[in-house]
Design a protein around this motif. Sequence first.
Motif, PDB file in Angstrom:
ATOM      1  N   GLU A 153       0.841  -1.219   0.000  1.00 30.15           N
ATOM      2  CA  GLU A 153       0.000   0.000   0.000  1.00 30.15           C
ATOM      3  C   GLU A 153       0.869   1.259   0.000  1.00 30.15           C
ATOM      4  O   GLU A 153       0.648   2.196  -0.769  1.00 30.15           O
ATOM      5  N   SER A 300      -6.243  -6.230  -7.544  1.00 29.50           N
ATOM      6  CA  SER A 300      -7.340  -5.448  -8.170  1.00 29.50           C
ATOM      7  C   SER A 300      -8.560  -5.403  -7.271  1.00 29.50           C
ATOM      8  O   SER A 300      -9.323  -4.440  -7.303  1.00 29.50           O
ATOM      9  N   SER A 301      -8.728  -6.425  -6.434  1.00 31.22           N
ATOM     10  CA  SER A 301      -9.918  -6.435  -5.554  1.00 31.22           C
ATOM     11  C   SER A 301      -9.580  -5.872  -4.169  1.00 31.22           C
ATOM     12  O   SER A 301     -10.360  -5.951  -3.242  1.00 31.22           O
ATOM     13  N   CYS A 302      -8.374  -5.251  -4.080  1.00 35.84           N
ATOM     14  CA  CYS A 302      -7.941  -4.700  -2.785  1.00 35.84           C
ATOM     15  C   CYS A 302      -8.700  -3.389  -2.517  1.00 35.84           C
ATOM     16  O   CYS A 302      -8.917  -2.595  -3.435  1.00 35.84           O
ATOM     17  N   SER A 303      -9.088  -3.138  -1.267  1.00 33.63           N
ATOM     18  CA  SER A 303      -9.882  -1.940  -0.951  1.00 33.63           C
ATOM     19  C   SER A 303      -9.021  -0.674  -0.981  1.00 33.63           C
ATOM     20  O   SER A 303      -9.519   0.432  -1.069  1.00 33.63           O
ATOM     21  N   PHE A 304      -7.730  -0.827  -0.938  1.00 30.92           N
ATOM     22  CA  PHE A 304      -6.833   0.329  -0.917  1.00 30.92           C
ATOM     23  C   PHE A 304      -6.730   0.866  -2.349  1.00 30.92           C
ATOM     24  O   PHE A 304      -6.171   0.195  -3.235  1.00 30.92           O
ATOM     25  N   GLU A 305      -7.249   2.089  -2.581  1.00 29.11           N
ATOM     26  CA  GLU A 305      -7.464   2.563  -3.950  1.00 29.11           C
ATOM     27  C   GLU A 305      -6.203   2.588  -4.810  1.00 29.11           C
ATOM     28  O   GLU A 305      -6.192   2.102  -5.943  1.00 29.11           O
ATOM     29  N   SER A 308      -5.408  -1.002  -5.962  1.00 31.79           N
ATOM     30  CA  SER A 308      -6.309  -1.585  -6.973  1.00 31.79           C
ATOM     31  C   SER A 308      -6.177  -0.840  -8.298  1.00 31.79           C
ATOM     32  O   SER A 308      -6.152  -1.471  -9.366  1.00 31.79           O
ATOM     33  N   GLN A 309      -5.981   0.490  -8.233  1.00 30.83           N
ATOM     34  CA  GLN A 309      -5.804   1.268  -9.476  1.00 30.83           C
ATOM     35  C   GLN A 309      -4.535   0.831 -10.210  1.00 30.83           C
ATOM     36  O   GLN A 309      -4.529   0.632 -11.421  1.00 30.83           O
TER      37      GLN A 309
END
Length: 436
Positions: A153, A300-305, A308-309
């Motif tokens: 992250e 890609s399915s991670c909640s941390f933008e 995932s971006q």
Amino acid sequence: METNPSPLSAKHESSFAYGTVKDRMPRILTKVIDVCHKQIQSSKECFGEDGRKDAIDVVGKLSQLRSEIMTDKPLFALDDQLKDKEAWNKRLQQYRDSNDSPASWFTAPWLYVECFMYRRIAGVLNSSTYLKTFDPFAEQKQQSLMQSMTAVENLATFLHSVKQSVKVNDTAMLKQFFVDFLQVSLWGNKCDLSISAGEENSQNVSEPHKNLEALKKFILIDYSNDVWNLILKQKKRKDQVRIDVVLDNAGFELFTDLVLCEFLLFFNLADVIIIHPKCIPWFVSDVNASDLNWMLSYLSSCSFEEVSQLSTKLQERFKDGSMLLMKNDFWTLPDPFCLMNESSSELYKYFSSSDLVLFKGDLNYRKLVGDLDWPHDTSFKMALRHFSPTSLCSLRTLKADVVVGLKPGQAKLLAKECKEWMVNGQYAVIESNIIC
Ligand SMILES: O=P(O)(O)OC[C@@]1(O)O[C@H](CO)[C@@H](O)[C@@H]1O
Ligand SMILES: [Mn+2]
């Protein structure tokens, strides 16, 4: 005619190879046997008595392999169905022809026997009915990424801020961040499950890009400047710059490699980047194509933008062709890279049209220099023994007792500082054949 030094081997009890063959390889293999043993129940549930027997047969063959290693049995030719069998047997026969003593686990070259263990595991799995494509290391590789998510992250956030703030024509700033991302990828190589014999070895520094200054003194050779100047030179000369990355470990190291790739592509420092994974489960944490696919879909399915971006952007790059994945069996042969032109001439030719090849990790370094017992002040170019399809750079943390390119006397000073300096992963090199 220059005679080459001898290959590293476990013959000498003081060598790192000896400890590897005697302890670490059997420990890694025991973990593989345990993982396969757990498959007996699931194979029975999925495929009935056939499945149960199939998994038991795999466990039996792997247990026999472990006993061969631990009792230093002679190496024998492969007789499985994998297509690189002849290439392996050719190398074994060449070794037998040039040595009186029989090739065994503790006497044959360390590079051959360590690679051979992983190739034997692949052969056993391939000979099964229901575990042909089973990766006994997959769970450890996935765990290693999941346990590094804080660093993932933070690194994704750092890359995002650099992409937002740095102008594409601000060469001085770009150079500084290039050096940073190159070193983050270098130190990502510490996350290697072979050296830890499969024990958890995830990224424990939560902000790897903020830790670089403290680590600089451990970089024994640093060609970052030359690599940067080469990239600028190629940018001026060519309308398309291609960089290849020969990958090493899955998990956090792979993430740092992809961050470096995204930085290079976003700022037009490269136009296309080809990455080279392994084709079979290898040295516990080495990355294969399914590990890459798993990581990109997990992130890609991670909640941390920012994470995932970035993962979505990377997936787009594999679609638009700015990033490509290229498979080749050569990377899981025992061959030192000086034999590439002989055993895989098309791959050598392919690399000749790259502008720069980055080799990640220790095993790739060992193969670059042939895993020979070179004096440490031997030049890197000499140790490459004419392997030079194009400009190349090794990003390697030292985890084996072979290193070249040091200044006279430097090795002695390092040994005084720390006896384990060549094998504890604390030191590193950014070593290149580039003469700018
Ligand atoms: O290539 P990597 O992942 O950086 O390291 C591979 C490694 O862990 O395995 C071998 C010892 O078992 C050495 O080459 C090195 O220690
Ligand atoms: Mn590795």
